[in-house]
Write a protein that holds these residues in place. Structure first.
Motif, PDB file in Angstrom:
ATOM      1  N   ARG A  77       0.837  -1.218   0.000  1.00  0.00           N
ATOM      2  CA  ARG A  77       0.000   0.000   0.000  1.00  0.00           C
ATOM      3  C   ARG A  77       0.863   1.256   0.000  1.00  0.00           C
ATOM      4  NH1 ARG A  77      -2.929  -3.085   3.594  1.00  0.00           N
ATOM      5  NH2 ARG A  77      -2.010  -2.035   5.379  1.00  0.00           N
ATOM      6  N   ARG A  78       1.878   1.274   0.874  1.00  0.00           N
ATOM      7  CA  ARG A  78       2.732   2.456   0.995  1.00  0.00           C
ATOM      8  C   ARG A  78       3.556   2.672  -0.272  1.00  0.00           C
ATOM      9  NH1 ARG A  78       3.079   7.331   2.070  1.00  0.00           N
ATOM     10  NH2 ARG A  78       5.040   8.065   2.880  1.00  0.00           N
ATOM     11  N   ALA A  79       4.053   1.604  -0.875  1.00  0.00           N
ATOM     12  CA  ALA A  79       4.818   1.730  -2.122  1.00  0.00           C
ATOM     13  C   ALA A  79       3.944   2.349  -3.203  1.00  0.00           C
ATOM     14  CB  ALA A  79       5.348   0.366  -2.572  1.00  0.00           C
ATOM     15  N   TYR A  80       2.698   1.931  -3.259  1.00  0.00           N
ATOM     16  CA  TYR A  80       1.776   2.487  -4.254  1.00  0.00           C
ATOM     17  C   TYR A  80       1.532   3.975  -3.978  1.00  0.00           C
ATOM     18  CZ  TYR A  80      -2.260   3.079  -7.247  1.00  0.00           C
ATOM     19  OH  TYR A  80      -3.110   3.530  -8.220  1.00  0.00           O
ATOM     20  N   GLU A  81       1.356   4.335  -2.705  1.00  0.00           N
ATOM     21  CA  GLU A  81       1.139   5.735  -2.331  1.00  0.00           C
ATOM     22  C   GLU A  81       2.351   6.603  -2.656  1.00  0.00           C
ATOM     23  OE1 GLU A  81       0.367   5.494   1.846  1.00  0.00           O
ATOM     24  OE2 GLU A  81      -1.633   4.645   1.588  1.00  0.00           O
ATOM     25  N   LEU A  82       3.549   6.035  -2.493  1.00  0.00           N
ATOM     26  CA  LEU A  82       4.786   6.798  -2.701  1.00  0.00           C
ATOM     27  C   LEU A  82       5.139   7.020  -4.162  1.00  0.00           C
ATOM     28  CD1 LEU A  82       7.291   5.426  -0.031  1.00  0.00           C
ATOM     29  CD2 LEU A  82       6.299   7.713  -0.161  1.00  0.00           C
ATOM     30  N   ARG A  83       4.567   6.253  -5.065  1.00  0.00           N
ATOM     31  CA  ARG A  83       4.957   6.336  -6.480  1.00  0.00           C
ATOM     32  C   ARG A  83       5.050   7.756  -7.015  1.00  0.00           C
ATOM     33  NH1 ARG A  83       1.941   1.233  -9.409  1.00  0.00           N
ATOM     34  NH2 ARG A  83       3.144  -0.349  -8.333  1.00  0.00           N
ATOM     35  N   PRO A  84       4.038   8.600  -6.786  1.00  0.00           N
ATOM     36  CA  PRO A  84       4.135   9.955  -7.361  1.00  0.00           C
ATOM     37  C   PRO A  84       5.208  10.826  -6.717  1.00  0.00           C
ATOM     38  CG  PRO A  84       1.890   9.514  -6.533  1.00  0.00           C
ATOM     39  CD  PRO A  84       2.756   8.362  -6.144  1.00  0.00           C
ATOM     40  N   THR A  85       5.696  10.467  -5.536  1.00  0.00           N
ATOM     41  CA  THR A  85       6.667  11.316  -4.837  1.00  0.00           C
ATOM     42  C   THR A  85       8.105  10.867  -5.033  1.00  0.00           C
ATOM     43  OG1 THR A  85       6.616  10.037  -2.776  1.00  0.00           O
ATOM     44  CG2 THR A  85       4.940  11.756  -3.043  1.00  0.00           C
ATOM     45  N   LEU A  86       8.313   9.637  -5.501  1.00  0.00           N
ATOM     46  CA  LEU A  86       9.672   9.137  -5.678  1.00  0.00           C
ATOM     47  C   LEU A  86      10.326   9.795  -6.889  1.00  0.00           C
ATOM     48  CD1 LEU A  86       9.074   5.351  -5.001  1.00  0.00           C
ATOM     49  CD2 LEU A  86      10.284   6.968  -3.528  1.00  0.00           C
ATOM     50  N   PRO A  87      11.631  10.021  -6.810  1.00  0.00           N
ATOM     51  CA  PRO A  87      12.330  10.579  -7.972  1.00  0.00           C
ATOM     52  C   PRO A  87      12.145   9.655  -9.175  1.00  0.00           C
ATOM     53  CG  PRO A  87      13.766  10.485  -6.047  1.00  0.00           C
ATOM     54  CD  PRO A  87      12.521   9.729  -5.709  1.00  0.00           C
ATOM     55  N   ASN A  88      12.177  10.227 -10.362  1.00  0.00           N
ATOM     56  CA  ASN A  88      12.011   9.379 -11.547  1.00  0.00           C
ATOM     57  C   ASN A  88      13.030   9.701 -12.641  1.00  0.00           C
ATOM     58  OD1 ASN A  88      11.060  11.779 -12.508  1.00  0.00           O
ATOM     59  ND2 ASN A  88       8.947  11.105 -12.766  1.00  0.00           N
ATOM     60  N   GLY A  89      14.017  10.487 -12.305  1.00  0.00           N
ATOM     61  CA  GLY A  89      15.024  10.837 -13.299  1.00  0.00           C
ATOM     62  C   GLY A  89      15.985   9.695 -13.566  1.00  0.00           C
ATOM     63  N   ALA A  90      16.804   9.871 -14.557  1.00  0.00           N
ATOM     64  CA  ALA A  90      17.787   8.850 -14.919  1.00  0.00           C
ATOM     65  C   ALA A  90      19.159   9.172 -14.333  1.00  0.00           C
ATOM     66  CB  ALA A  90      17.886   8.736 -16.435  1.00  0.00           C
ATOM     67  N   THR A  91      19.308  10.366 -13.757  1.00  0.00           N
ATOM     68  CA  THR A  91      20.550  10.743 -13.092  1.00  0.00           C
ATOM     69  C   THR A  91      20.207  11.496 -11.817  1.00  0.00           C
ATOM     70  OG1 THR A  91      20.732  12.849 -14.260  1.00  0.00           O
ATOM     71  CG2 THR A  91      21.831  10.948 -15.262  1.00  0.00           C
ATOM     72  N   ALA A  92      21.180  11.619 -10.940  1.00  0.00           N
ATOM     73  CA  ALA A  92      20.987  12.360  -9.691  1.00  0.00           C
ATOM     74  C   ALA A  92      22.291  13.105  -9.395  1.00  0.00           C
ATOM     75  CB  ALA A  92      20.660  11.396  -8.555  1.00  0.00           C
TER      76      ALA A  92
END
Length: 121
Positions: A77-92
């Motif tokens: 449940r928490r992983a699904y909730e976090l999806r929009p907030t997690l970084p999604n770039g290819a570099t950091a």
């Protein structure tokens, strides 16, 4: 668990017969922040053509804790909730290639500065 049937005792069959979840049984000896998210996991340093490279793999801090506690449904449940907030770039920043999983995991690579390993005269 499915892989256990193909392993001998020397290859770690007993480890794979136990019910464990990704990330919960691995060593947590490193942590890094990507964006506002802290990830716990482990890293390895190796050489590619004399270039020192660090590879880090981990899981978001709060998800890691849920796995350690065996709260798999809460993790999902928490992983699904976090999806929009997690970084999604290819570099950091300070890293090269970075891959963020929808399950709250990360795999990151970076080149490390060379050290002078020569012996002093």
């Amino acid at each position: 668990m499915e892989i256990a049937q193909y392993l001998t005792s020397d290859q770690g069959r007993k480890h794979y017969e136990q019910r464990t979840f990704a990330g919960s049984s691995s060593v947590r000896d490193a942590e890094h922040c990507f964006g506002a998210t802290r990830f716990f996991g482990t890293d390895q340093v190796f050489r590619l053509n004399r270039t020192r490279v660090e590879a880090f793999s981990g899981v978001a801090e709060d998800l890691y804790q849920l796995l350690v506690e065996g709260k798999v449904e809460a993790y999902r449940r928490r992983a699904y909730e976090l999806r929009p907030t997690l970084p999604n770039g290819a570099t950091a920043p300070k890293w090269g290639a970075v891959s963020f999983g929808e399950d709250g995991t990360v795999m990151a690579l970076r080149i490390l500065p060379e050290r002078d390993n020569r012996c002093a005269p």
